[in-house]
Design a protein around this motif. Sequence first.
Motif, PDB file in Angstrom:
ATOM      1  N   ASP A  29      -3.871  -9.221   5.606  1.00  0.00           N
ATOM      2  CA  ASP A  29      -5.297  -8.990   5.889  1.00  0.00           C
ATOM      3  C   ASP A  29      -5.509  -7.994   7.029  1.00  0.00           C
ATOM      4  OD1 ASP A  29      -6.052 -10.823   3.941  1.00  0.00           O
ATOM      5  OD2 ASP A  29      -5.992 -12.518   5.345  1.00  0.00           O
ATOM      6  N   LEU A  30      -4.429  -7.509   7.617  1.00  0.00           N
ATOM      7  CA  LEU A  30      -4.537  -6.587   8.742  1.00  0.00           C
ATOM      8  C   LEU A  30      -4.478  -5.141   8.255  1.00  0.00           C
ATOM      9  CD1 LEU A  30      -2.121  -8.343  11.276  1.00  0.00           C
ATOM     10  CD2 LEU A  30      -4.617  -8.497  11.186  1.00  0.00           C
ATOM     11  N   GLU A  31      -5.275  -4.306   8.906  1.00  0.00           N
ATOM     12  CA  GLU A  31      -5.275  -2.872   8.593  1.00  0.00           C
ATOM     13  C   GLU A  31      -5.085  -2.092   9.886  1.00  0.00           C
ATOM     14  OE1 GLU A  31      -8.000   0.495   6.304  1.00  0.00           O
ATOM     15  OE2 GLU A  31      -8.870  -1.461   6.814  1.00  0.00           O
ATOM     16  N   PHE A  32      -4.074  -1.230   9.898  1.00  0.00           N
ATOM     17  CA  PHE A  32      -3.782  -0.407  11.073  1.00  0.00           C
ATOM     18  C   PHE A  32      -4.122   1.044  10.741  1.00  0.00           C
ATOM     19  CE2 PHE A  32      -1.159  -4.157  11.388  1.00  0.00           C
ATOM     20  CZ  PHE A  32      -1.293  -4.529  12.719  1.00  0.00           C
ATOM     21  N   ILE A  33      -5.071   1.607  11.495  1.00  0.00           N
ATOM     22  CA  ILE A  33      -5.505   2.988  11.282  1.00  0.00           C
ATOM     23  C   ILE A  33      -4.630   3.891  12.138  1.00  0.00           C
ATOM     24  CG2 ILE A  33      -7.430   4.603  11.460  1.00  0.00           C
ATOM     25  CD1 ILE A  33      -9.304   2.165  11.243  1.00  0.00           C
ATOM     26  N   ASP A  34      -4.007   4.870  11.499  1.00  0.00           N
ATOM     27  CA  ASP A  34      -2.997   5.697  12.164  1.00  0.00           C
ATOM     28  C   ASP A  34      -3.644   6.835  12.951  1.00  0.00           C
ATOM     29  OD1 ASP A  34      -0.582   6.686  12.956  1.00  0.00           O
ATOM     30  OD2 ASP A  34      -0.022   7.518  11.007  1.00  0.00           O
ATOM     31  N   ASP A  35      -4.313   6.463  14.039  1.00  0.00           N
ATOM     32  CA  ASP A  35      -4.930   7.450  14.918  1.00  0.00           C
ATOM     33  C   ASP A  35      -4.473   7.200  16.343  1.00  0.00           C
ATOM     34  OD1 ASP A  35      -6.358   5.227  15.777  1.00  0.00           O
ATOM     35  OD2 ASP A  35      -8.253   5.857  14.871  1.00  0.00           O
ATOM     36  N   MET A  77      10.077  -0.415   2.692  1.00  0.00           N
ATOM     37  CA  MET A  77      10.108   0.205   1.371  1.00  0.00           C
ATOM     38  C   MET A  77      10.287  -0.858   0.294  1.00  0.00           C
ATOM     39  SD  MET A  77      12.196   3.773   1.724  1.00  0.00           S
ATOM     40  CE  MET A  77      11.754   5.009   2.921  1.00  0.00           C
ATOM     41  N   ALA A  78      11.053  -1.906   0.602  1.00  0.00           N
ATOM     42  CA  ALA A  78      11.214  -3.008  -0.348  1.00  0.00           C
ATOM     43  C   ALA A  78       9.896  -3.774  -0.497  1.00  0.00           C
ATOM     44  CB  ALA A  78      12.325  -3.936   0.109  1.00  0.00           C
ATOM     45  N   LYS A  79       9.194  -3.976   0.624  1.00  0.00           N
ATOM     46  CA  LYS A  79       7.947  -4.735   0.580  1.00  0.00           C
ATOM     47  C   LYS A  79       6.848  -4.026  -0.202  1.00  0.00           C
ATOM     48  CE  LYS A  79       8.474  -7.463   4.811  1.00  0.00           C
ATOM     49  NZ  LYS A  79       7.939  -7.746   6.166  1.00  0.00           N
ATOM     50  N   ASN A  80       6.920  -2.689  -0.282  1.00  0.00           N
ATOM     51  CA  ASN A  80       5.887  -2.005  -1.080  1.00  0.00           C
ATOM     52  C   ASN A  80       6.426  -1.511  -2.420  1.00  0.00           C
ATOM     53  OD1 ASN A  80       7.203   0.431  -0.615  1.00  0.00           O
ATOM     54  ND2 ASN A  80       5.617   1.277   0.704  1.00  0.00           N
ATOM     55  N   GLY A  81       7.607  -2.024  -2.798  1.00  0.00           N
ATOM     56  CA  GLY A  81       8.099  -1.796  -4.148  1.00  0.00           C
ATOM     57  C   GLY A  81       8.888  -0.534  -4.370  1.00  0.00           C
ATOM     58  N   ARG A  82       9.270   0.181  -3.298  1.00  0.00           N
ATOM     59  CA  ARG A  82      10.003   1.438  -3.464  1.00  0.00           C
ATOM     60  C   ARG A  82      11.518   1.251  -3.485  1.00  0.00           C
ATOM     61  NH1 ARG A  82       6.528   5.760  -3.042  1.00  0.00           N
ATOM     62  NH2 ARG A  82       4.568   5.394  -1.952  1.00  0.00           N
ATOM     63  N   LYS A  91       3.722  -8.513   0.260  1.00  0.00           N
ATOM     64  CA  LYS A  91       3.719  -7.079  -0.013  1.00  0.00           C
ATOM     65  C   LYS A  91       2.885  -6.341   1.032  1.00  0.00           C
ATOM     66  CE  LYS A  91       2.611  -3.641  -3.549  1.00  0.00           C
ATOM     67  NZ  LYS A  91       2.090  -3.397  -4.921  1.00  0.00           N
ATOM     68  N   THR A  92       3.386  -5.223   1.507  1.00  0.00           N
ATOM     69  CA  THR A  92       2.632  -4.349   2.394  1.00  0.00           C
ATOM     70  C   THR A  92       2.424  -3.005   1.701  1.00  0.00           C
ATOM     71  OG1 THR A  92       4.620  -3.465   3.460  1.00  0.00           O
ATOM     72  CG2 THR A  92       3.648  -5.456   4.421  1.00  0.00           C
ATOM     73  N   SER A  93       1.496  -2.214   2.218  1.00  0.00           N
ATOM     74  CA  SER A  93       1.207  -0.936   1.562  1.00  0.00           C
ATOM     75  C   SER A  93       0.565   0.022   2.543  1.00  0.00           C
ATOM     76  CB  SER A  93       0.274  -1.151   0.362  1.00  0.00           C
ATOM     77  OG  SER A  93      -0.973  -1.700   0.779  1.00  0.00           O
ATOM     78  N   THR A  94       0.357   1.238   2.088  1.00  0.00           N
ATOM     79  CA  THR A  94      -0.359   2.258   2.858  1.00  0.00           C
ATOM     80  C   THR A  94      -1.447   2.852   1.989  1.00  0.00           C
ATOM     81  OG1 THR A  94       1.125   4.045   2.168  1.00  0.00           O
ATOM     82  CG2 THR A  94       1.748   2.805   4.137  1.00  0.00           C
ATOM     83  N   SER A  95      -2.455   3.425   2.613  1.00  0.00           N
ATOM     84  CA  SER A  95      -3.503   4.103   1.857  1.00  0.00           C
ATOM     85  C   SER A  95      -3.796   5.454   2.488  1.00  0.00           C
ATOM     86  CB  SER A  95      -4.785   3.256   1.794  1.00  0.00           C
ATOM     87  OG  SER A  95      -5.355   3.109   3.079  1.00  0.00           O
ATOM     88  N   CYS A  96      -4.140   6.409   1.636  1.00  0.00           N
ATOM     89  CA  CYS A  96      -4.328   7.793   2.093  1.00  0.00           C
ATOM     90  C   CYS A  96      -5.787   8.054   2.460  1.00  0.00           C
ATOM     91  CB  CYS A  96      -3.869   8.769   1.003  1.00  0.00           C
ATOM     92  SG  CYS A  96      -4.889   8.742  -0.480  1.00  0.00           S
ATOM     93  N   PRO A  97      -6.057   9.147   3.151  1.00  0.00           N
ATOM     94  CA  PRO A  97      -7.431   9.510   3.480  1.00  0.00           C
ATOM     95  C   PRO A  97      -8.248   9.787   2.224  1.00  0.00           C
ATOM     96  CG  PRO A  97      -5.863  10.777   4.794  1.00  0.00           C
ATOM     97  CD  PRO A  97      -5.083  10.094   3.724  1.00  0.00           C
ATOM     98  N   SER A  98      -9.530   9.491   2.289  1.00  0.00           N
ATOM     99  CA  SER A  98     -10.443   9.793   1.184  1.00  0.00           C
ATOM    100  C   SER A  98     -10.865  11.264   1.251  1.00  0.00           C
ATOM    101  CB  SER A  98     -11.679   8.912   1.283  1.00  0.00           C
ATOM    102  OG  SER A  98     -12.468   9.306   2.405  1.00  0.00           O
ATOM    103  N   PRO A  99     -11.418  11.810   0.158  1.00  0.00           N
ATOM    104  CA  PRO A  99     -11.957  13.176   0.235  1.00  0.00           C
ATOM    105  C   PRO A  99     -12.996  13.331   1.340  1.00  0.00           C
ATOM    106  CG  PRO A  99     -11.739  12.505  -2.051  1.00  0.00           C
ATOM    107  CD  PRO A  99     -11.424  11.285  -1.225  1.00  0.00           C
ATOM    108  N   GLY A 100     -13.784  12.272   1.566  1.00  0.00           N
ATOM    109  CA  GLY A 100     -14.773  12.329   2.642  1.00  0.00           C
ATOM    110  C   GLY A 100     -14.133  12.437   4.014  1.00  0.00           C
ATOM    111  N   ASP A 101     -13.004  11.738   4.199  1.00  0.00           N
ATOM    112  CA  ASP A 101     -12.275  11.833   5.473  1.00  0.00           C
ATOM    113  C   ASP A 101     -11.801  13.264   5.713  1.00  0.00           C
ATOM    114  OD1 ASP A 101     -12.532   9.077   5.899  1.00  0.00           O
ATOM    115  OD2 ASP A 101     -10.629   8.637   4.889  1.00  0.00           O
ATOM    116  N   TRP A 102     -11.265  13.889   4.662  1.00  0.00           N
ATOM    117  CA  TRP A 102     -10.797  15.270   4.795  1.00  0.00           C
ATOM    118  C   TRP A 102     -11.964  16.207   5.099  1.00  0.00           C
ATOM    119  CZ3 TRP A 102      -5.963  16.323   5.600  1.00  0.00           C
ATOM    120  CH2 TRP A 102      -4.938  15.590   5.005  1.00  0.00           C
ATOM    121  N   GLN A 103     -13.075  16.050   4.382  1.00  0.00           N
ATOM    122  CA  GLN A 103     -14.226  16.936   4.608  1.00  0.00           C
ATOM    123  C   GLN A 103     -14.743  16.814   6.033  1.00  0.00           C
ATOM    124  OE1 GLN A 103     -17.231  17.767   1.370  1.00  0.00           O
ATOM    125  NE2 GLN A 103     -16.387  15.838   0.612  1.00  0.00           N
TER     126      GLN A 103
END
Length: 276
Positions: A32-38, A164-169, A56-68
């Motif tokens: 339930d925790l989210e760490f923002i890489d800033d 990498m194991a926890k996110n299935g890689r 399982k853990t994972s990462t998420s990428c910036p949205s198009p709005g974040d890039w803009q």
Amino acid sequence: MNYKIVSDSSANILSLDHTAFSSVPLHILVGDLEFIDDQNIDLGAMQNALDTFKGKTSTSCPSPGDWQAAFGDAETVFCVTLTSELSGANSSANIAKQLYEEKYPERKVYIFDSLSTGPEMVLIIEKLQQLILSGLSAEQVYEETCAYMKQTHLYFSLASVANMAKNGRVNPILAKGIGMLGIKIVGKASDTGTLQPLDKCRGDKRAIRCLVNHMKSLGYQGGKVIIAHNSNLSGAEALKDLITKEFGAFHGYIHETQGLCSYYAEPQSIMLGFEA
């Protein structure tokens, strides 16, 4: 010309002197925790969460709005992304480019798929800065940077692949064996942007020697070197010393990993970017 360089946070840098720059954060999700890489990320808390969470853990990428938002009001943007083979960051940036150029037809966004991460991205970013400050046109900056990217490389020594194991890689059984045996996985960012394991070495000393041997095999002759480490300054310094001994000098610097690279290059890992 109003130039700006933008990258995602897997480059491990948050600012540049003398050039407009923005880092767009990726997110690391641990239960339930989210760490923002800033600049505000608590790497200690993130690592503690990763060590104690069994799911399982994972990462998420910036949205198009974040890039803009990061493009701001720049007339010309040079955008460097994490490899498209491991993240949707590049695809998201290209959507942002299309939307930005449709809204501002007089502006231009150039996207570079680094096919890599960490220190190799920094090499690309610093080359862009050098070319911009030299007064070249936008097209010249783009073309020379594309040519430069053919000369850069990323190698790494991973102390663990548990995340990498926890996110299935990676196979969890393989990950557990590596952790128990104290083996370092030495590998590289391949030409297609995947992470390619090359060697298994027991301990930092052998892994560092292996990294330098790979530099030799690629014909390294004293170009710029950037070393990033996750809680392994002694290993990074030992790598710097061996490069100095083997090649006569060390042209570069050492820095620490941010959130995304700390997730994949776990504590005691080293990442090596260099020109060859």
